[in-house]
Write a protein that holds these residues in place. Structure first.
Motif, short mmCIF file in Angstrom:
data_model
loop_
_atom_site.label_atom_id
_atom_site.label_comp_id
_atom_site.label_asym_id
_atom_site.label_seq_id
_atom_site.Cartn_x
_atom_site.Cartn_y
_atom_site.Cartn_z
N ARG A 37 94.63 16.50 112.46
CA ARG A 37 94.35 15.06 112.41
C ARG A 37 93.86 14.59 113.78
O ARG A 37 94.31 15.07 114.81
CB ARG A 37 95.62 14.31 112.00
N ASN A 155 91.59 14.85 108.20
CA ASN A 155 90.79 13.64 108.42
C ASN A 155 89.94 13.29 107.19
O ASN A 155 89.36 12.21 107.13
CB ASN A 155 89.90 13.81 109.65
N LEU A 156 89.86 14.20 106.23
CA LEU A 156 89.12 13.96 105.00
C LEU A 156 90.04 13.68 103.81
O LEU A 156 89.57 13.23 102.77
CB LEU A 156 88.23 15.17 104.67
N GLY A 157 91.31 13.99 103.96
CA GLY A 157 92.25 13.76 102.87
C GLY A 157 93.30 14.85 102.79
O GLY A 157 93.23 15.85 103.51
N PRO A 158 94.28 14.69 101.91
CA PRO A 158 95.42 15.61 101.86
C PRO A 158 95.19 16.89 101.05
O PRO A 158 95.99 17.82 101.14
CB PRO A 158 96.53 14.77 101.22
N GLU A 159 94.12 16.94 100.27
CA GLU A 159 93.91 18.10 99.40
C GLU A 159 93.09 19.18 100.09
O GLU A 159 92.19 18.87 100.88
CB GLU A 159 93.19 17.67 98.12
N GLN A 161 90.16 21.70 100.77
CA GLN A 161 88.72 21.53 100.55
C GLN A 161 88.04 22.90 100.50
O GLN A 161 88.56 23.90 101.01
CB GLN A 161 88.11 20.72 101.68
#
Length: 192
Positions: A37, A155-159, A161
Motif C-alpha cells: 500500500r 492500491n487497486l483493491g483487496p482481490e 489480480q
C-alpha cells in the motif's frame, strides 16, 4: 555495495534514507502497481527498509545517477532462488518520464548475469501496467504467460489480480548474452 551500471549507480539503502525512500513509496503514481500500500508516513518507509535489509533472500538497492549519487532515483529489488532472480524496479515519477526504467534495466540484467549462479531473471507485472510491459520487452524479456489471480495489489483493491510473467534466460535473450566488457563488474560481489 556500490556498483556503476552505465549512467547509474546501485547501492545499499540505509535507514537514514527513509525520507528519500518515502518520496517513492508515498507517491500513489509510483506505487499504484506495487505489492504494498502507498505509504502515508515516513515511519512506514523506515519499516520497509528494515524488513528488506533483514531478509537474507532479498536484496534491495537504491538507484542513483552517477552525476548525483546522493539522490535516490529509484529502487531495485531482487530475490534469488536457486538459479533465478525475481526482479522488481521502481523509479520516481520524473525519472520514469525520462525513460530511466529502460535505460537502467538492460545494464542491470547484464550485471546480474555476471554472477555465475544466475541463469534466469524474471518479473511479473499487472496486466494493465503497459509502461512496465514495454520496459520488460525492450530489455529483451519474453512474455511467458498470464497468471490468474496471482498478486494482490493493495492500491487497486483487496482481490488478487492477474499478472503477466516475463523472463530473460542467460544466452537466449538479446540482453542476456555474455556481458559486454565495458559493463562487466570485475569479480562480482555475492548477491546476498
Amino acid at each position: 555495495m556500490n556498483t556503476e551500471l552505465g549512467r547509474f549507480v546501485i547501492r545499499d539503502i540505509s535507514p537514514w534514507e527513509a525520507p528519500r525512500v518515502f518520496r517513492l513509496t508515498g507517491d500513489p503514481q509510483v506505487t499504484r502497481h506495487m505489492g504494498f500500500r502507498t505509504h502515508e508516513t515516513e515511519a512506514e518507509a523506515v519499516e520497509l527498509i528494515a524488513r528488506y535489509n533483514s531478509n537474507p533472500t532479498v536484496k534491495w538497492l537504491g538507484i542513483a545517477s552517477k552525476d548525483t549519487p546522493g539522490e535516490l532515483l529509484g529502487i531495485v529489488g531482487f530475490e534469488v532462488q536457486r538459479h533465478a532472480a525475481t526482479l522488481t524496479i521502481m523509479f520516481s515519477r520524473d525519472w520514469r518520464a525520462r525513460g530511466a526504467g529502460r535505460a537502467f534495466s538492460a545494464p542491470f540484467v547484464e550485471w546480474i548475469f555476471t554472477h555465475p549462479q544466475i541463469w534466469r531473471v524474471w518479473a511479473y507485472c499487472h496486466v494493465d501496467n503497459l509502461p512496465v510491459q514495454r520496459v520488460l520487452e525492450r530489455m529483451g524479456a519474453e512474455r511467458e504467460g498470464r497468471l490468474r489471480r496471482f498478486e494482490i495489489f493493495p492500491n487497486l483493491g483487496p482481490e488478487p489480480q492477474d499478472v503477466y510473467v516475463y523472463a530473460i534466460v542467460k544466452g537466449q535473450n538479446a540482453v542476456a548474452k555474455e556481458p559486454s566488457p565495458e559493463n562487466i563488474v570485475p569479480k562480482p560481489e555475492p548477491l546476498l
